[in-house]
Design an enzyme around this catalytic site. Structure first.
Site, PDB file in Angstrom:
ATOM      1  N   LYS A  84       0.650  -1.182   0.089  1.00 27.50           N
ATOM      2  CA  LYS A  84       0.135  -0.329   0.162  1.00 27.50           C
ATOM      3  C   LYS A  84       0.797   1.097  -0.025  1.00 27.50           C
ATOM      4  CE  LYS A  84       0.686   1.576   4.226  1.00 27.50           C
ATOM      5  NZ  LYS A  84       1.661   2.756   4.386  1.00 27.50           N
ATOM      6  N   ASP A 120      -2.493  -1.014   9.662  1.00 23.15           N
ATOM      7  CA  ASP A 120      -2.523  -1.288   8.260  1.00 23.15           C
ATOM      8  C   ASP A 120      -3.157  -2.365   7.690  1.00 23.15           C
ATOM      9  OD1 ASP A 120      -1.454   1.314   7.693  1.00 23.15           O
ATOM     10  OD2 ASP A 120       0.621   0.513   7.656  1.00 23.15           O
ATOM     11  N   ALA A 136       0.941  -6.846   5.124  1.00 19.89           N
ATOM     12  CA  ALA A 136       0.515  -7.611   3.947  1.00 19.89           C
ATOM     13  C   ALA A 136       0.401  -9.028   4.245  1.00 19.89           C
ATOM     14  CB  ALA A 136       1.302  -7.182   2.942  1.00 19.89           C
ATOM     15  N   GLY A 149       7.551   1.376   4.831  1.00 22.65           N
ATOM     16  CA  GLY A 149       6.563   2.418   4.712  1.00 22.65           C
ATOM     17  C   GLY A 149       5.583   1.740   3.594  1.00 22.65           C
ATOM     18  N   GLY A 191       4.436  -3.963   4.230  1.00 21.15           N
ATOM     19  CA  GLY A 191       4.895  -5.348   3.895  1.00 21.15           C
ATOM     20  C   GLY A 191       4.620  -6.400   4.982  1.00 21.15           C
TER      21      GLY A 191
END
Ligand code: C5P
Length: 329
Positions: free
Chosen positions: A22, A161, A129, A123, A126
């Site tokens: 992202k 995130d 994710a 940033g 990762g």
């Protein structure tokens, strides 16, 4: 068997999930909260730089058990950051498997393999994710059939995130970033260049640096407005110059303060023809918006060439966005 689900050598099932990284097209950081987080107003955007997570275990329905406990999963890593990532409970994907196992009464002792292209501490979310991918992989492996909203609740407990990677595309994030509201896809695939730096930056350190700069009057105070209308209308259109003008990251001054060399990276991308460049999230990855696919290839080639000595960036990739969420692949 569906695509992405295979029989492993020892007769179990292996589920492979591809997950994007992202960037934040807008990152408005509010004041420090009592819980150590900051309220965010952000626009997440999934881009085509992917990790792959494979979970291998028993047949769906097998391994059911009562209660939770320790042990598992076992993790292996190749690619970006292999050798740097923790393989125990410090790994967010491990914590994701344990959280799903505890919530659904399954045995967490699966094998996880992370094939990484997303830089560690870059940033680009990762680690988040990989956690989102591990949730999707084990949900399929175990046949637990949770909805994305249900997985999202577990994801929010893992990191701010993580929920977004279960949705992909472009979405607003509020709260500490975990409350996701998808934005409609516009007509455009946008063309980005991702400039990966040598080494990472600590997310808490970058937030703390922003607080320090703000209290010293060296960075703009916390914003009071939400997502700028100019960004939303640019995303609904197809003019990259309009989107370039709307990109904003409150964490950028803090990342630049901790890593002044990023200024040269941002300058190099713009000099190579990018319409705009910003630090991605807490950095140190920088992302550039290009006018089209050809321009993105040119900017990536120029950055990679000028980065050969390590001064500007380690490697630059042309990618598109928005792309789809973490999915069995
Ligand atoms: O949520 P996550 O564990 O990814 O956050 C890592 C760190 O980043 C937090 O411990 C906090 O220091 C900082 N952070 C923050 N405000 C947010 C998100 C993260 O201060 N909204």
């Amino acid at each position: 068997m569906p695509v992405g689900v295979e029989r492993s050598a020892d007769g179990g099932l292996a589920v492979r999930v591809r997950v994007p990284s992202k960037i934040n097209l807008h990152l408005g950081v509010g004041a420090l909260r009592p819980d150590g987080y900051h309220d965010l107003t952000t626009v997440y955007h999934a881009i085509g730089l992917y990790d792959e997570v494979t979970a291998t275990g028993a047949e769906p329905g097998a391994g059911r058990r009562d209660g939770s406990g320790d042990g598992g999963p076992a993790v292996t890593v190749d690619g970006e950051g292999a050798g740097e990532l923790p393989l125990d409970g410090g790994n967010l994907a491990v914590r994701a498997v344990r959280a799903l196992a505890a919530a659904t009464g399954r045995d967490p002792r699966v094998r996880l393999h992370l094939r990484k292209r997303i830089p560690v501490a870059g940033g680009l979310a990762g680690g988040s994710a990989d956690a989102a991918a591990a949730l999707v992989a084990c949900d399929t492996l175990w046949g637990t059939g949770l909805t994305r909203a249900e997985l999202g609740e577990l994801a929010a407990g893992l990191g701010s995130d993580v929920p977004f990677l279960l949705y992909g595309g472009t979405a607003t994030g509020t709260g500490r970033g975990e409350r996701i509201a998808p934005l409609p896809a516009g007509p455009a695939p946008w063309h980005w260049v991702v400039a990966v730096a040598d080494g990472g930056l600590s997310t808490p350190a970058v937030y703390a640096e922003l607080d320090r700069l703000r209290s010293a009057g060296l960075a703009a105070p916390p914003p009071t407005a939400g997502v700028p209308g100019g960004l939303v209308s640019a995303l609904a259109g197809d003019d990259p110059a309009a989107l370039a003008a709307a990109l904003h990251n409150d964490l950028e001054p803090a990342a630049l303060s901790l890593r002044p060399a990023l200024r040269a990276t941002l300058d190099a991308g713009r000099a190579a023809g990018a319409l705009a460049g910003i630090v991605s999230g807490s950095g140190p990855t920088c992302v550039f918006l290009a006018a089209d696919a050809g321009a993105a290839r040119d900017v990536a080639a120029a950055l990679t060439a000028s980065g050969a000595g390590g001064a500007v960036c380690r490697r630059a990739y042309p990618v598109t966005g928005p792309v789809a969420r973490a999915e069995v692949y």
